[in-house]
Design a protein around this motif. Structure first.
Motif, PDB file in Angstrom:
ATOM      1  N   ALA A  28       0.827  -1.202   0.000  1.00 40.01           N
ATOM      2  CA  ALA A  28       0.000   0.000   0.000  1.00 40.01           C
ATOM      3  C   ALA A  28       0.867   1.260   0.000  1.00 40.01           C
ATOM      4  O   ALA A  28       0.552   2.233  -0.698  1.00 40.01           O
ATOM      5  N   ILE A  29       1.947   1.249   0.738  1.00 39.98           N
ATOM      6  CA  ILE A  29       2.846   2.410   0.773  1.00 39.98           C
ATOM      7  C   ILE A  29       3.504   2.614  -0.586  1.00 39.98           C
ATOM      8  O   ILE A  29       3.591   3.740  -1.086  1.00 39.98           O
ATOM      9  N   ILE A  30       3.951   1.530  -1.211  1.00 34.50           N
ATOM     10  CA  ILE A  30       4.574   1.632  -2.535  1.00 34.50           C
ATOM     11  C   ILE A  30       3.567   2.136  -3.562  1.00 34.50           C
ATOM     12  O   ILE A  30       3.883   3.011  -4.380  1.00 34.50           O
ATOM     13  N   LYS A  37       3.502  10.281  -7.213  1.00 37.84           N
ATOM     14  CA  LYS A  37       4.493  10.645  -8.228  1.00 37.84           C
ATOM     15  C   LYS A  37       3.813  10.899  -9.577  1.00 37.84           C
ATOM     16  O   LYS A  37       4.097  11.892 -10.255  1.00 37.84           O
ATOM     17  N   HIS A  38       2.897  10.020  -9.962  1.00 33.50           N
ATOM     18  CA  HIS A  38       2.179  10.178 -11.227  1.00 33.50           C
ATOM     19  C   HIS A  38       1.280  11.427 -11.187  1.00 33.50           C
ATOM     20  O   HIS A  38       1.177  12.153 -12.175  1.00 33.50           O
ATOM     21  N   SER A  39       0.664  11.666 -10.057  1.00 33.32           N
ATOM     22  CA  SER A  39      -0.209  12.827  -9.917  1.00 33.32           C
ATOM     23  C   SER A  39       0.580  14.130 -10.080  1.00 33.32           C
ATOM     24  O   SER A  39       0.092  15.080 -10.705  1.00 33.32           O
ATOM     25  N   LYS A  40       1.782  14.181  -9.531  1.00 30.71           N
ATOM     26  CA  LYS A  40       2.601  15.382  -9.675  1.00 30.71           C
ATOM     27  C   LYS A  40       2.993  15.608 -11.134  1.00 30.71           C
ATOM     28  O   LYS A  40       3.028  16.745 -11.602  1.00 30.71           O
ATOM     29  N   LYS A  41       3.286  14.522 -11.867  1.00 26.58           N
ATOM     30  CA  LYS A  41       3.602  14.646 -13.299  1.00 26.58           C
ATOM     31  C   LYS A  41       2.402  15.188 -14.063  1.00 26.58           C
ATOM     32  O   LYS A  41       2.537  16.063 -14.924  1.00 26.58           O
ATOM     33  N   GLU A  42       1.220  14.666 -13.770  1.00 24.67           N
ATOM     34  CA  GLU A  42       0.007  15.120 -14.451  1.00 24.67           C
ATOM     35  C   GLU A  42      -0.279  16.586 -14.123  1.00 24.67           C
ATOM     36  O   GLU A  42      -0.706  17.346 -14.993  1.00 24.67           O
ATOM     37  N   GLU A  43      -0.046  16.986 -12.871  1.00 25.56           N
ATOM     38  CA  GLU A  43      -0.259  18.384 -12.493  1.00 25.56           C
ATOM     39  C   GLU A  43       0.697  19.298 -13.259  1.00 25.56           C
ATOM     40  O   GLU A  43       0.298  20.364 -13.723  1.00 25.56           O
TER      41      GLU A  43
END
Length: 51
Positions: A28-30, A37-43
């Protein structure tokens, strides 16, 4: 009164449960790390496109 609770006399029965709990928590942590990380790229993509 609480027959659905099971507390084993042999405490060694807790070891497999603790190991599986550790693996699920680690997974769950991974997963959360990769989602953030993916959300920051999309932002960043969205900011570059609309600003």
């Amino acid at each position: 009164m609480m027959e659905f609770l099971y507390f084993p006399e042999d405490k060694a029965e807790y070891i497999p449960a603790a190991i599986s709990l550790f693996f699920f928590v680690a997974a769950a942590i991974i997963a959360m790390y990769f989602l953030v990380k993916h959300s920051k790229k999309e932002e960043k993509k969205w900011d570059d496109k609309y600003k």
